[in-house]
Design a protein around this motif. Structure first.
Motif, PDB file in Angstrom:
ATOM      1  N   LYS A  51       0.859  -1.155  -0.060  1.00  0.00           N
ATOM      2  CA  LYS A  51       0.022   0.045  -0.154  1.00  0.00           C
ATOM      3  C   LYS A  51       0.751   1.215  -0.021  1.00  0.00           C
ATOM      4  O   LYS A  51       0.360   2.412  -0.161  1.00  0.00           O
ATOM      5  CB  LYS A  51      -0.829   0.077   1.334  1.00  0.00           C
ATOM      6  CG  LYS A  51      -2.050  -0.696   1.285  1.00  0.00           C
ATOM      7  CD  LYS A  51      -3.039  -0.978   2.462  1.00  0.00           C
ATOM      8  CE  LYS A  51      -3.370   0.613   2.927  1.00  0.00           C
ATOM      9  NZ  LYS A  51      -4.565   1.131   2.036  1.00  0.00           N
ATOM     10  N   ARG A  53       2.054   2.145   2.829  1.00  0.00           N
ATOM     11  CA  ARG A  53       1.385   2.911   4.024  1.00  0.00           C
ATOM     12  C   ARG A  53       2.522   3.228   4.838  1.00  0.00           C
ATOM     13  O   ARG A  53       3.386   2.578   5.372  1.00  0.00           O
ATOM     14  CB  ARG A  53       0.258   1.755   4.675  1.00  0.00           C
ATOM     15  CG  ARG A  53      -0.553   2.277   5.760  1.00  0.00           C
ATOM     16  CD  ARG A  53      -1.511   1.389   6.105  1.00  0.00           C
ATOM     17  NE  ARG A  53      -2.234   1.613   7.264  1.00  0.00           N
ATOM     18  CZ  ARG A  53      -3.656   1.676   7.254  1.00  0.00           C
ATOM     19  NH1 ARG A  53      -4.326   2.064   6.283  1.00  0.00           N
ATOM     20  NH2 ARG A  53      -4.009   1.906   8.352  1.00  0.00           N
ATOM     21  N   SER A 139      -7.719  -0.564   3.702  1.00  0.00           N
ATOM     22  CA  SER A 139      -8.555  -0.564   2.552  1.00  0.00           C
ATOM     23  C   SER A 139      -7.229  -0.937   1.305  1.00  0.00           C
ATOM     24  O   SER A 139      -6.347  -0.696   1.585  1.00  0.00           O
ATOM     25  CB  SER A 139      -9.122   0.759   2.039  1.00  0.00           C
ATOM     26  OG  SER A 139      -7.876   1.759   2.455  1.00  0.00           O
ATOM     27  N   ASN A 141      -6.132  -0.036  -1.272  1.00  0.00           N
ATOM     28  CA  ASN A 141      -5.629   0.672  -2.494  1.00  0.00           C
ATOM     29  C   ASN A 141      -4.238   1.197  -1.985  1.00  0.00           C
ATOM     30  O   ASN A 141      -3.863   1.135  -0.864  1.00  0.00           O
ATOM     31  CB  ASN A 141      -6.813   2.011  -2.447  1.00  0.00           C
ATOM     32  CG  ASN A 141      -6.996   2.494  -1.179  1.00  0.00           C
ATOM     33  OD1 ASN A 141      -6.905   1.823  -0.021  1.00  0.00           O
ATOM     34  ND2 ASN A 141      -7.095   3.898  -0.913  1.00  0.00           N
ATOM     35  N   SER A 147     -10.654   5.193  -1.659  1.00  0.00           N
ATOM     36  CA  SER A 147     -10.771   3.760  -1.350  1.00  0.00           C
ATOM     37  C   SER A 147     -11.659   3.148  -2.366  1.00  0.00           C
ATOM     38  O   SER A 147     -12.357   3.627  -2.857  1.00  0.00           O
ATOM     39  CB  SER A 147     -11.446   3.767   0.011  1.00  0.00           C
ATOM     40  OG  SER A 147     -10.767   4.528   1.036  1.00  0.00           O
ATOM     41  N   HIS A 226      -5.849  12.628   2.474  1.00  0.00           N
ATOM     42  CA  HIS A 226      -6.258  11.150   2.440  1.00  0.00           C
ATOM     43  C   HIS A 226      -7.257  11.087   1.537  1.00  0.00           C
ATOM     44  O   HIS A 226      -8.032  12.159   1.023  1.00  0.00           O
ATOM     45  CB  HIS A 226      -6.730  10.906   3.898  1.00  0.00           C
ATOM     46  CG  HIS A 226      -6.185   9.347   3.777  1.00  0.00           C
ATOM     47  ND1 HIS A 226      -4.842   8.743   4.165  1.00  0.00           N
ATOM     48  CD2 HIS A 226      -7.130   8.176   3.939  1.00  0.00           C
ATOM     49  CE1 HIS A 226      -5.110   7.473   4.176  1.00  0.00           C
ATOM     50  NE2 HIS A 226      -6.331   7.037   4.034  1.00  0.00           N
TER      51      HIS A 226
END
Ligand code: AMP
Ligand code: MG
Length: 314
Positions: A51, A53, A139, A141, A147, A226
């Motif tokens: 991701k 992330r 999520s 993505n 999302s 976001h």
């Protein structure tokens, strides 16, 4: 990439991949999740990598039954009441990790808390039961982007980085779960969702809503920017300027797309991410203008996502 429909066989295949430490995207009632076995640290590290992330942003751990939480976290009376009232459903509860909690510390981003939820979706629940272990599932993505509410959205964002996508059609709720922190005396909403503050207060009494300090957000994932499409977003629009797509709500005139012509917030939530993606077309538009969404009930969660989508990009 091969995106099989959800059947008993493809769900069993997904469960096999997950037990072996792989990554499987699957539908929930909120958005598509990128699932990995919460007890395998290497798998969780792969989720963050796939991701993009930030490692400080913890993951929600999904369970097939309320009783799975006993192993993971210190559950109090408020937890029992809320889980009984809203699970399965789009409410995530943040609790203290139990000593000996089998979930990787990475899902907690190093904190002594863990976020848990039981999804209200047949495919997600069958998959969880098939694996027999809790699944971390943010999520599905790339971090920071819109999302996914369709399997095709997952394929476009992460297709080459994960082992399987199970297609269960569109996600009926369409917005991420509400996140409620139960680790303090006063319960606090960290992320609004379709289960509202009023719904929660009816079950456990007084709650607070997090006032955000952008420098140190309470819910590490609640970053100012976001859910962002590639085009800029302009809020509270009444007409679309030249070149802009207009995302309407209710009676908006000449909308390019309308979240809910009848002004139904639940319908608008379900359509939000798919419509933002559909309008995010640099070949046709210069920006996406969005009509005013009433800031009541579910509208609070919709506005939360829209404000982050419109915030200056990092
Ligand atoms: P996502 O998985 O993309 O839906 O994001 C999960 C949300 O839950 C993010 O806003 C996280 O910061 C939040 N969250 C997950 N675990 C915790 C936790 N232990 N404490 C506080 N917030 C959390
Ligand atoms: Mg997310």
């Amino acid at each position: 990439m091969n995106i099989p429909s959800a059947t008993a066989e493809t769900i069993a295949e997904g469960a096999r991949i997950l037990r072996a430490g792989g990554l499987v995207a699957f539908p929930t009632e909120t958005v598509y999740g990128l699932g990995g076995d919460a007890t395998q640290g290497k798998t969780i590290a792969r989720i963050f990598e796939a991701k993009g992330r930030p490692a400080f942003n913890p993951l929600i751990v999904h369970v097939a039954d309320r009783c799975w939480v006993a192993d993971l976290a210190e559950a109090d009376d408020r937890f029992e009441k809320l889980a009984r009232a809203f699970w399965p459903g789009p409410l995530t509860l943040v609790l203290r990790r139990r000593a000996g909690c089998p979930a990787s510390n990475l899902v907690s981003a190093g904190h002594d808390t863990i976020a848990v939820r039981m999804p209200d979706h047949r495919v997600a629940l069958e998959l969880l039961r098939g694996v027999g272990r809790p699944l971390a599932a943010p999520s599905a993505n790339a971090s920071g982007t819109v999302s996914p509410t369709l399997a095709a959205h997952v394929a476009a964002s992460l297709g080459d980085r994960i082992d399987l996508i199970i297609d269960g059609g569109p996600c009926p709720v369409g917005l991420e779960s509400a996140v409620l922190d139960l680790t303090q005396t006063t319960a606090m909403i960290l992320r609004p969702g379709v289960i509202t503050a009023e719904d929660i207060a009816r079950v456990i009494g007084r709650i607070d809503i997090a006032r955000e300090d952008p420098a140190a957000p309470k819910s590490p994932g609640q970053l100012a920017s976001h859910y962002a499409p590639s085009l800029p977003i302009r809020l509270n629009a009444t007409i679309g300027a030249a070149g802009e797509a207009l995302l309407g709500f209710g009676a908006t005139a000449r909308a390019t797309l309308n979240l809910s012509p009848g002004g139904d917030l639940k319908e608008a939530a379900a359509n939000l991410f798919a419509m933002l993606r559909a309008l995010d077309d640099r070949g046709k538009f210069t920006a996406i203008a969005v009509a005013t969404i009433p800031a009541t009930g579910i509208g609070i969660a919709i506005n939360d996502r829209l404000e982050r989508a419109a915030a200056p990009r990092l």
